[in-house]
Design an enzyme around this catalytic site. Structure first.
Site, PDB file in Angstrom:
ATOM      1  N   GLY A  15       0.827  -1.219   0.000  1.00 20.55           N
ATOM      2  CA  GLY A  15       0.000   0.000   0.000  1.00 20.55           C
ATOM      3  C   GLY A  15       0.856   1.262   0.000  1.00 20.55           C
ATOM      4  O   GLY A  15       0.531   2.246  -0.683  1.00 20.55           O
ATOM      5  N   HIS A 176      -2.230 -18.079  -9.401  1.00 18.65           N
ATOM      6  CA  HIS A 176      -1.050 -17.434  -8.816  1.00 18.65           C
ATOM      7  C   HIS A 176      -0.514 -18.312  -7.691  1.00 18.65           C
ATOM      8  O   HIS A 176      -0.617 -18.002  -6.523  1.00 18.65           O
ATOM      9  CB  HIS A 176      -1.433 -16.053  -8.285  1.00 18.65           C
ATOM     10  CG  HIS A 176      -0.261 -15.249  -7.804  1.00 18.65           C
ATOM     11  ND1 HIS A 176       0.884 -15.074  -8.532  1.00 18.65           N
ATOM     12  CD2 HIS A 176      -0.066 -14.566  -6.651  1.00 18.65           C
ATOM     13  CE1 HIS A 176       1.733 -14.315  -7.853  1.00 18.65           C
ATOM     14  NE2 HIS A 176       1.173 -14.004  -6.699  1.00 18.65           N
TER      15      HIS A 176
END
Ligand code: APR
Length: 321
Positions: A15, A176
């Site tokens: 983030g 993934h």
């Protein structure tokens, strides 16, 4: 006309880098949300105080209040725990599914028109859950994995061949996880097949295959390689850059063809699952899945990867999500 608004849910390692990249590239105004008080406020303040130095004009707000997501054009979700050494991405399932549930409910409430990019792991499950809870159309909920996995593959090929990574095209499809599928056949250096260049380098087809197999293997394990080195978290610079490439294609309606975790409705013979495939990313999110023919070996590997995703989703459903 106001700037675009990009909200980041999760103000940890990824983030933070996302916030800085958005500011430096002036992609839009940033809201950085985290449950930890002071963390997103401190990070955004720190970043925006470099605005004079870097020369960017964006508004940045750190917050612990989901209401600040209102009016978001794009929401990028990184909330959740990262891996520790010895953990697979799937080990994160229960804890991160609980977090995703709350996050998605709030995204639904406060940013109902946004396009959502999920980064939290285990990726394929988190994207699936996010879409289920928000109820957003599938084109507006996608996951970041393939851009990074492909970039890792391209990086390893460039190192091996001693060429600029800018001229390497490589694509990784599937889930993934360790079953991801690097597509060797189409890996190329400015159009020239990477396999041919390896064969020329070693003057030996068998050796070239071995070297490529090692690059493929390193690509599949690349996330774990970083985790083992960092010891306290997982990769964060490269996942952030990869999500930014996706967000930029959406914000500028670039229609880039990027591998992303997208919902398949019969494409690649998969029905009703989120899997990594090439996608056209534009202002409507995942606008089109680009299909192409897999050869036998690729198809087997892809099916194996899709099965791993199906098992992961079944596990998540068994856990009540
Ligand atoms: N709501 C919002 N944020 C939350 C919540 C929640 N319920 N729970 C945890 N968080 C926040 C944490 O406070 C932390 O700041 O999510 C952030 C996660 O940041 P890091 O732990 O630094 O993890 P990061 O490296 O950013 O990775 C985030 O992306 O690649 C995946 O596997 C990785 O799932 C992980 C995610």
């Amino acid at each position: 006309m106001g700037r675009k608004k990009i909200s980041l849910v999760g103000g940890g390692q990824i983030g933070g880098v996302l916030s800085q990249l958005i500011a430096q590239k002036q992609l839009g105004d940033v809201v950085l949300f985290d449950i930890v008080e002071g963390l997103p406020q401190g990070k955004t303040l720190d970043i925006v105080e470099a605005s004079r130095v870097d020369g960017f004009d964006v508004n940045m707000k750190g917050t612990n209040d989901y209401k600040d997501l209102e009016g978001s054009d794009i929401v990028i979700i990184t909330a959740g725990l990262p891996r520790k050494p010895g953990m697979s991405r799937d080990d994160l399932l229960t804890v991160n599914a609980n977090i995703m549930k709350t996050v998605a409910e709030n995204v639904k409430q406060y940013a109902p028109n946004s396009i959502v990019i999920v980064i939290s792991n285990p990726l394929d499950a988190m994207v699936t859950l996010c879409q289920k809870i928000t109820g957003f159309p599938h084109n507006r909920v996608i996951g970041q994995a393939g851009v990074l996995d492909s970039s890792r593959f391209a990086t390893f090929i460039a190192w091996e061949l001693g060429v600029s990574v800018k001229d390497v095209n490589a694509m990784v499809l599937g889930g993934h996880g360790d079953t991801m599928v690097p597509i060797v056949r189409y890996a190329n250096v400015n159009g020239i097949p990477a396999m041919e260049l390896l064969e020329r380098k070693y003057n030996n087809a068998e050796k070239a295959k071995e070297v490529m197999a090692a690059l493929v293997n390193r690509t599949k394990m690349a996330g774990g390689e970083v985790v083992n080195l960092l010891k306290t978290g997982s990769a964060f610079y490269s996942p952030a850059s990869s999500a930014i490439a996706m967000a930029k294609s959406i914000l500028y309606d670039e229609k880039r063809v990027l591998p992303a975790c997208a919902y398949l409705n019969g494409e690649f013979n998969v029905n009703g699952y989120y899997v990594g495939v090439p996608v056209v990313l534009g202002s409507n999110g995942a606008e089109k899945i680009i299909e192409f023919k897999l050869d036998n070996e690729e198809q087997i590997a892809f099916n194996n990867s899709v099965n791993a995703v199906k098992n992961l989703i079944a596990d998540m459903e068994r856990l009540g999500f």
